[in-house]
Design a protein around this motif. Structure first.
Motif, short mmCIF file in Angstrom:
data_model
loop_
_atom_site.label_atom_id
_atom_site.label_comp_id
_atom_site.label_asym_id
_atom_site.label_seq_id
_atom_site.Cartn_x
_atom_site.Cartn_y
_atom_site.Cartn_z
N GLU A 273 0.80 -1.39 0.00
CA GLU A 273 -0.16 0.04 -0.10
C GLU A 273 0.66 1.49 -0.17
OE1 GLU A 273 -2.94 -0.63 3.59
OE2 GLU A 273 -3.94 -1.71 1.68
N ARG A 274 2.07 1.57 0.17
CA ARG A 274 3.30 2.41 0.23
C ARG A 274 3.30 3.20 -0.98
NH1 ARG A 274 7.27 0.52 3.83
NH2 ARG A 274 6.93 -1.49 2.84
N PHE A 275 3.74 1.92 -2.19
CA PHE A 275 4.01 1.75 -3.15
C PHE A 275 3.10 1.95 -4.80
CE2 PHE A 275 7.29 0.15 -0.24
CZ PHE A 275 7.88 2.41 0.14
N ASN A 276 2.10 1.17 -4.03
CA ASN A 276 0.91 0.12 -5.17
C ASN A 276 0.44 1.33 -6.19
OD1 ASN A 276 -0.68 1.89 -3.82
ND2 ASN A 276 -1.85 0.08 -3.16
N ASN A 277 0.26 2.15 -6.44
CA ASN A 277 -0.17 3.68 -6.60
C ASN A 277 0.96 4.56 -7.27
OD1 ASN A 277 -1.18 6.01 -5.44
ND2 ASN A 277 -2.27 4.26 -4.81
N PRO A 278 1.13 6.28 -8.36
CA PRO A 278 1.95 6.84 -8.42
C PRO A 278 2.17 8.20 -7.61
CG PRO A 278 1.44 6.03 -10.58
CD PRO A 278 0.13 5.49 -9.80
N LYS A 279 0.93 8.12 -6.69
CA LYS A 279 0.82 8.68 -5.78
C LYS A 279 1.19 8.42 -4.20
CE LYS A 279 -2.92 11.50 -3.13
NZ LYS A 279 -4.59 12.15 -3.56
N VAL A 280 1.29 7.17 -4.16
CA VAL A 280 1.47 6.88 -2.86
C VAL A 280 3.14 6.45 -3.19
CG1 VAL A 280 -0.53 5.72 -1.50
CG2 VAL A 280 0.96 4.26 -3.25
N ARG A 281 3.82 6.46 -4.06
CA ARG A 281 5.38 5.98 -4.07
C ARG A 281 6.07 7.19 -4.27
NH1 ARG A 281 3.90 2.16 -8.42
NH2 ARG A 281 3.41 3.85 -9.96
N ARG A 282 5.16 8.73 -4.49
CA ARG A 282 6.03 9.81 -4.49
C ARG A 282 5.70 10.50 -3.28
NH1 ARG A 282 2.80 15.07 -7.37
NH2 ARG A 282 4.72 16.98 -5.90
N THR A 283 4.21 9.94 -2.64
CA THR A 283 4.41 10.25 -0.79
C THR A 283 4.95 9.81 0.50
OG1 THR A 283 2.05 10.50 -1.24
CG2 THR A 283 3.02 10.12 1.23
N ASN A 284 5.55 8.77 -0.34
CA ASN A 284 6.77 7.74 0.59
C ASN A 284 8.76 8.00 -0.79
OD1 ASN A 284 4.93 6.82 2.31
ND2 ASN A 284 3.84 6.27 0.37
N ALA A 285 8.78 8.58 -1.57
CA ALA A 285 9.84 8.32 -2.46
C ALA A 285 11.02 8.33 -1.08
CB ALA A 285 9.85 9.37 -3.12
N ALA A 286 11.63 8.92 -0.77
CA ALA A 286 12.41 8.66 -0.19
C ALA A 286 13.20 7.47 0.83
CB ALA A 286 12.89 9.49 1.00
N LEU A 287 11.64 6.25 1.21
CA LEU A 287 11.62 4.86 1.03
C LEU A 287 11.93 4.01 0.54
CD1 LEU A 287 11.95 2.61 3.55
CD2 LEU A 287 9.26 2.78 3.36
N LEU A 288 11.01 4.10 -1.10
CA LEU A 288 11.37 4.07 -2.01
C LEU A 288 12.64 3.80 -2.62
CD1 LEU A 288 10.41 1.65 -3.88
CD2 LEU A 288 9.14 3.84 -5.28
N VAL A 289 13.23 5.01 -2.44
CA VAL A 289 14.83 5.00 -3.65
C VAL A 289 15.14 4.34 -2.32
CG1 VAL A 289 16.42 7.05 -3.55
CG2 VAL A 289 14.36 6.72 -4.45
N ASP A 290 15.63 3.74 -1.32
CA ASP A 290 16.84 3.37 -0.12
C ASP A 290 16.48 2.10 -0.88
OD1 ASP A 290 17.39 5.85 0.77
OD2 ASP A 290 16.05 5.37 2.78
N ILE A 291 14.72 1.76 -0.86
CA ILE A 291 14.70 -0.42 -0.92
C ILE A 291 15.62 -0.46 -1.78
CG2 ILE A 291 12.82 -1.66 -1.69
CD1 ILE A 291 11.48 -0.17 0.90
N LEU A 292 15.37 0.82 -3.12
CA LEU A 292 15.95 -0.03 -4.88
C LEU A 292 17.14 0.40 -4.18
CD1 LEU A 292 12.68 1.82 -7.01
CD2 LEU A 292 13.24 -0.76 -6.74
N ASP A 293 17.84 1.12 -3.48
CA ASP A 293 19.54 1.14 -3.55
C ASP A 293 19.93 0.19 -3.21
OD1 ASP A 293 19.90 3.86 -4.67
OD2 ASP A 293 19.82 5.03 -2.77
#
Length: 399
Positions: A273-293
């Motif tokens: 739910e933190r990443f399943n659409n563009p809007k929430v991916r933007r809201t949680n960008a820092a966390l997502l980038v850390d995961i991808l890094d």
């Protein structure tokens, strides 16, 4: 392809000579008119403290295959010599400021009176009209800073950085060539040339046109964010194991989000739910980038190349120019050419012109000329006698 087209270039530095250089690669006869001291770009390596390096690859790139003459256009005799050159020319290219051209009688109105078929290309910092028409403008100033490009490239909260040499100039060179050839096509119908006006400022504004169009339509524009603050965190640079960076450019929607999840071996993130659409991916960008890094740091670039290609992702490695020169795809695309050394001993590698014409001789026709190398030959071709040439020397119109 442009055999039979005569170009007279009265210009220094990069943007205007770059346009004439492309025309020279494509077969036009280009006569470069330099001041007696030479174009400043001849001395770039020495000016950067690299006196031990021979010549200037920066100058050579934009001036290969041209004839070079050195004339002092601050003298009436020098101006007259340029006018003689223009009488049977097809194209005149200059980056001299408008006021100076008008004072010397080398402006469009004056030269078109001599040769109505002349296509006259003016390349300036800010254009031929307005309060800044005579303001000097290199690409860092006019193309990059004043056009908005530099602001758009600056990450919010960070200090701006200088544009690398010639990027705005060469963008303007390409635009100028397009304008010149459009005027040549028009001349086939009308029998008359025209003024072609190019400026670093206008080219920069167009180069940033996608963002500028949003600004003009809605009156606002988002700033450039850091990697962890990105509006679209998937559209980002990531570092593989071994400190090799690459960029992912996802398509719109969630197709590539699902693909990325598969690539990094975390399919469960698809429905998180933190990443399943563009809007929430933007809201949680820092966390997502850390995961991808963390995920992308587990394997080298060769691994990710195979995985991303398997998903038909749009991506590319961040390459150093030295590595680009060895890139099989860049080589296959014809991005580099062999240029003859001025002394006739061998060749050296240089960037190609921006367009390829398969089957045509669209590469360098020779080395860049030495300062004033063809002055006497060109003047003789114009009908100057030996006595006339001595008078030009006495008037300090030529060296």
């Amino acid at each position: 392809m442009l055999a039979g087209i005569k170009v007279v270039e009265l210009a220094t530095y990069i943007a205007a000579p770059g346009a004439a250089g492309i025309l020279a690669d494509w077969g036009a006869e280009v006569i470069k008119v330099e001041p007696l001291a030479g174009c400043p770009m001849r001395y770039t390596m020495a000016n950067m403290g690299a006196d031990h390096l021979q010549g200037s690859p920066i100058f050579d790139l934009d001036n290969r295959g041209k004839k070079g003459i050195a004339i002092n256009t601050a003298t009436p005799e020098g101006v007259e010599a340029v006018k003689r050159l223009v009488k049977d020319a097809d194209i005149f290219i200059t980056n001299v400021r408008p006021g100076g051209l008008e004072r010397s009688g080398l402006d469009y109105k004056s030269l078109s009176a001599i040769n109505p078929r002349l296509v006259y290309a003016s390349v300036t910092g800010y254009g031929l009209e307005g309060p800044d028409r005579d303001r000097p403008g290199f690409d860092v100033a006019a193309f990059y800073a004043r056009s908005g490009v530099g602001y758009l490239q600056t990450v919010k909260g960070r200090e701006p950085t200088i544009l690398r040499t010639g990027i705005g100039d060469h963008t303007t060179s390409m635009a100028t060539v397009g304008g010149i050839l459009a005027a040549i096509v028009e001349r086939q119908t009308t029998g008359k040339g025209r003024l072609v006006e190019a400026s670093l400022l206008r080219t920069g504004i167009y180069a940033a046109g996608s963002d500028t169009a949003v600004q003009l339509k809605y009156g606002k524009l988002g700033s450039t964010k850091s990697r962890h603050e990105s509006v679209a965190p998937l559209s980002n640079f990531f570092k593989a194991k071994g400190d090799e960076w690459f960029v992912i450019v996802p398509r719109q929607g969630s197709v590539d989000w699902k693909a990325v999840c598969r690539v990094i071996g975390k399919p469960e993130l698809e429905t998180d739910e933190r990443f399943n659409n563009p809007k929430v991916r933007r809201t949680n960008a820092a966390l997502l980038v850390d995961i991808l890094d963390a995920a992308f740091g587990e394997h080298d670039i060769a691994h990710w190349s195979k995985s991303l290609d398997a998903e038909d992702m749009i991506w590319a490695p961040l390459m150093k120019p030295g590595d680009v020169a060895k890139d099989p795809q860049a080589i296959a695309a014809g991005a580099f050419v062999e240029v003859p050394e001025h002394d006739g001993n061998g060749t050296y590698l240089s960037p190609a012109s921006p367009i390829r014409f398969p089957g045509a001789n669209d590469g360098p026709k020779g080395p860049a000329p030495a300062l004033g190398e063809h002055t006497l030959a060109v003047l003789h071709d114009l009908g100057y006698s030996d006595a006339d040439i001595e008078k030009l020397k006495a008037a300090k119109a030529i060296a």
